[in-house]
Design a protein around this motif. Structure first.
Motif, PDB file in Angstrom:
ATOM      1  N   GLY A  31       6.586   4.173   0.235  1.00  0.00           N
ATOM      2  CA  GLY A  31       7.860   4.031  -0.467  1.00  0.00           C
ATOM      3  C   GLY A  31       8.216   5.323  -1.154  1.00  0.00           C
ATOM      4  O   GLY A  31       7.524   6.332  -1.002  1.00  0.00           O
ATOM      5  N   GLU A  32       9.291   5.242  -1.931  1.00  0.00           N
ATOM      6  CA  GLU A  32       9.786   6.440  -2.582  1.00  0.00           C
ATOM      7  C   GLU A  32       8.859   6.856  -3.726  1.00  0.00           C
ATOM      8  O   GLU A  32       8.435   6.020  -4.525  1.00  0.00           O
ATOM      9  N   LEU A  33       8.571   8.134  -3.792  1.00  0.00           N
ATOM     10  CA  LEU A  33       7.728   8.678  -4.862  1.00  0.00           C
ATOM     11  C   LEU A  33       8.591   8.819  -6.109  1.00  0.00           C
ATOM     12  O   LEU A  33       9.541   9.596  -6.125  1.00  0.00           O
ATOM     13  N   PRO A  34       8.269   8.055  -7.179  1.00  0.00           N
ATOM     14  CA  PRO A  34       9.139   8.128  -8.358  1.00  0.00           C
ATOM     15  C   PRO A  34       8.827   9.361  -9.212  1.00  0.00           C
ATOM     16  O   PRO A  34       7.666   9.660  -9.467  1.00  0.00           O
ATOM     17  N   ARG A  35       9.860  10.040  -9.644  1.00  0.00           N
ATOM     18  CA  ARG A  35       9.666  11.172 -10.559  1.00  0.00           C
ATOM     19  C   ARG A  35       9.027  10.676 -11.844  1.00  0.00           C
ATOM     20  O   ARG A  35       9.361   9.587 -12.329  1.00  0.00           O
ATOM     21  N   GLY A  36       8.130  11.485 -12.384  1.00  0.00           N
ATOM     22  CA  GLY A  36       7.513  11.165 -13.674  1.00  0.00           C
ATOM     23  C   GLY A  36       6.429  10.102 -13.604  1.00  0.00           C
ATOM     24  O   GLY A  36       5.880   9.712 -14.636  1.00  0.00           O
ATOM     25  N   ALA A  37       6.102   9.607 -12.397  1.00  0.00           N
ATOM     26  CA  ALA A  37       5.124   8.520 -12.273  1.00  0.00           C
ATOM     27  C   ALA A  37       3.699   9.028 -12.482  1.00  0.00           C
ATOM     28  O   ALA A  37       3.406  10.207 -12.291  1.00  0.00           O
ATOM     29  N   THR A  38       2.825   8.088 -12.873  1.00  0.00           N
ATOM     30  CA  THR A  38       1.388   8.360 -12.911  1.00  0.00           C
ATOM     31  C   THR A  38       0.770   7.708 -11.675  1.00  0.00           C
ATOM     32  O   THR A  38       1.056   6.542 -11.380  1.00  0.00           O
ATOM     33  N   LEU A  39      -0.035   8.461 -10.957  1.00  0.00           N
ATOM     34  CA  LEU A  39      -0.659   7.957  -9.737  1.00  0.00           C
ATOM     35  C   LEU A  39      -2.162   7.855  -9.948  1.00  0.00           C
ATOM     36  O   LEU A  39      -2.766   8.730 -10.576  1.00  0.00           O
ATOM     37  N   ARG A  40      -2.756   6.791  -9.423  1.00  0.00           N
ATOM     38  CA  ARG A  40      -4.209   6.655  -9.448  1.00  0.00           C
ATOM     39  C   ARG A  40      -4.657   6.342  -8.029  1.00  0.00           C
ATOM     40  O   ARG A  40      -4.124   5.441  -7.390  1.00  0.00           O
ATOM     41  N   LEU A  41      -5.617   7.135  -7.541  1.00  0.00           N
ATOM     42  CA  LEU A  41      -6.119   6.966  -6.181  1.00  0.00           C
ATOM     43  C   LEU A  41      -7.618   6.726  -6.251  1.00  0.00           C
ATOM     44  O   LEU A  41      -8.314   7.372  -7.041  1.00  0.00           O
ATOM     45  N   THR A  42      -8.096   5.797  -5.435  1.00  0.00           N
ATOM     46  CA  THR A  42      -9.538   5.545  -5.400  1.00  0.00           C
ATOM     47  C   THR A  42     -10.018   5.498  -3.959  1.00  0.00           C
ATOM     48  O   THR A  42      -9.280   5.119  -3.046  1.00  0.00           O
ATOM     49  N   LEU A  43     -11.291   5.878  -3.795  1.00  0.00           N
ATOM     50  CA  LEU A  43     -11.946   5.793  -2.483  1.00  0.00           C
ATOM     51  C   LEU A  43     -13.361   5.291  -2.717  1.00  0.00           C
ATOM     52  O   LEU A  43     -14.042   5.774  -3.631  1.00  0.00           O
ATOM     53  N   THR A  44     -13.809   4.328  -1.897  1.00  0.00           N
ATOM     54  CA  THR A  44     -15.179   3.831  -2.033  1.00  0.00           C
ATOM     55  C   THR A  44     -16.138   5.004  -1.909  1.00  0.00           C
ATOM     56  O   THR A  44     -15.902   5.919  -1.127  1.00  0.00           O
ATOM     57  N   GLY A  45     -17.206   4.973  -2.683  1.00  0.00           N
ATOM     58  CA  GLY A  45     -18.130   6.100  -2.680  1.00  0.00           C
ATOM     59  C   GLY A  45     -17.979   6.915  -3.941  1.00  0.00           C
ATOM     60  O   GLY A  45     -18.739   7.845  -4.177  1.00  0.00           O
ATOM     61  N   GLY A  46     -16.982   6.600  -4.756  1.00  0.00           N
ATOM     62  CA  GLY A  46     -16.938   7.199  -6.084  1.00  0.00           C
ATOM     63  C   GLY A  46     -15.840   8.203  -6.342  1.00  0.00           C
ATOM     64  O   GLY A  46     -15.900   8.934  -7.311  1.00  0.00           O
ATOM     65  N   LEU A  47     -14.829   8.256  -5.494  1.00  0.00           N
ATOM     66  CA  LEU A  47     -13.738   9.187  -5.769  1.00  0.00           C
ATOM     67  C   LEU A  47     -12.632   8.443  -6.512  1.00  0.00           C
ATOM     68  O   LEU A  47     -12.204   7.373  -6.078  1.00  0.00           O
ATOM     69  N   GLU A  48     -12.205   9.009  -7.645  1.00  0.00           N
ATOM     70  CA  GLU A  48     -11.137   8.408  -8.421  1.00  0.00           C
ATOM     71  C   GLU A  48     -10.311   9.546  -9.013  1.00  0.00           C
ATOM     72  O   GLU A  48     -10.855  10.433  -9.656  1.00  0.00           O
ATOM     73  N   ILE A  49      -9.022   9.526  -8.758  1.00  0.00           N
ATOM     74  CA  ILE A  49      -8.152  10.637  -9.168  1.00  0.00           C
ATOM     75  C   ILE A  49      -6.971  10.056  -9.921  1.00  0.00           C
ATOM     76  O   ILE A  49      -6.351   9.099  -9.458  1.00  0.00           O
TER      77      ILE A  49
END
Ligand code: ZN
Length: 221
Positions: A197-215
């Motif tokens: 979808g559309e990337l909102p300006r000013g948004a906070t993003l959180r990304l995770t991947l199994t194995g311990g990656l969290e951004i």
């Protein structure tokens, strides 16, 4: 300055980042949401090294050119040269896994697709590939067990699993190497699940991947 891939343990990869080889429509539910047919061979495209930026820094895509869509994808770091590789060779050449955003100028892409033109300016622009650190791989993981998510302002928008890919990772990387020689420092993006979808300006993003990656990162205002 060239981008150098880095691992989560602080190690720098000994080669600068090369090209980013991507696949479109590798999840049936995403192909469906954009009204695209499910392909019988992978739809490949390339983002240049100049499109890669640090995912940990605020994302600053060219909003003036129309809708910018987010697509979260599992990213693979290539550690060996691969040309016409077997699936086994392809699998063993992956030295890290991380996450990337395949940012897309969707309005521009739609116009290009209508005209039957190439997509480059919609997918390969500067900043089009925010990329994370890589979890180092010492052995071939269970690709099917990998899962990743994207949250925007606290709400889950995308959830992907290795098991749901139309073209599984060993086959996909082998197929890519039949068309493009893959070199150490190249990165592979494995396609996005539904929920783009559309990337909102000013948004906070959180990304995770199994194995311990969290951004946790953000989008400029
Ligand atoms: Zn994509």
């Amino acid at each position: 300055m060239r981008f150098v891939p880095q691992f989560t343990d602080g190690q720098e990869f000994p080669h600068a980042l090369g090209k980013v080889v991507c696949v479109g429509r590798n999840y049936a539910d995403h192909a469906k949401e954009l009204d695209n047919p499910v392909p019988n061979e992978p739809l490949l495209f390339i983002k240049p090294a100049t499109s890669v930026v640090d995912l940990n820094k605020p994302l600053d895509p060219p909003f003036s050119r129309g809708d910018v869509h987010y697509e979260v994808e599992l990213a693979l770091l290539v550690g060996e040269t691969l040309t016409h590789a077997t699936q086994d060779e392809a699998e063993r050449a992956i030295v890290g896994i991380g996450l990337a955003m395949d940012l897309t100028l969707r309005d521009v892409q739609t116009q290009l697709k209508e005209k039957g033109h190439p997509w480059e300016i919609a997918k390969a622009f500067d900043g089009a590939c925010p990329l994370s650190l890589f979890l180092p791989l010492s052995r071939v993981p269970n690709w099917n067990a990998l899962a990743f998510t994207l949250e925007i302002d606290g709400e889950e928008r995308q959830h992907g699993e290795g098991a749901d890919m139309i073209f599984a990772i060993p086959m996909l990387v082998a197929e890519m190497s039949r068309h493009f020689t893959l070199e150490p420092g190249d990165v592979i993006l494995t396609g996005t699940p539904a929920g783009v979808g559309e990337l909102p300006r000013g948004a906070t993003l959180r990304l995770t991947l199994t194995g311990g990656l969290e951004i946790t990162t953000s989008v400029v205002e």
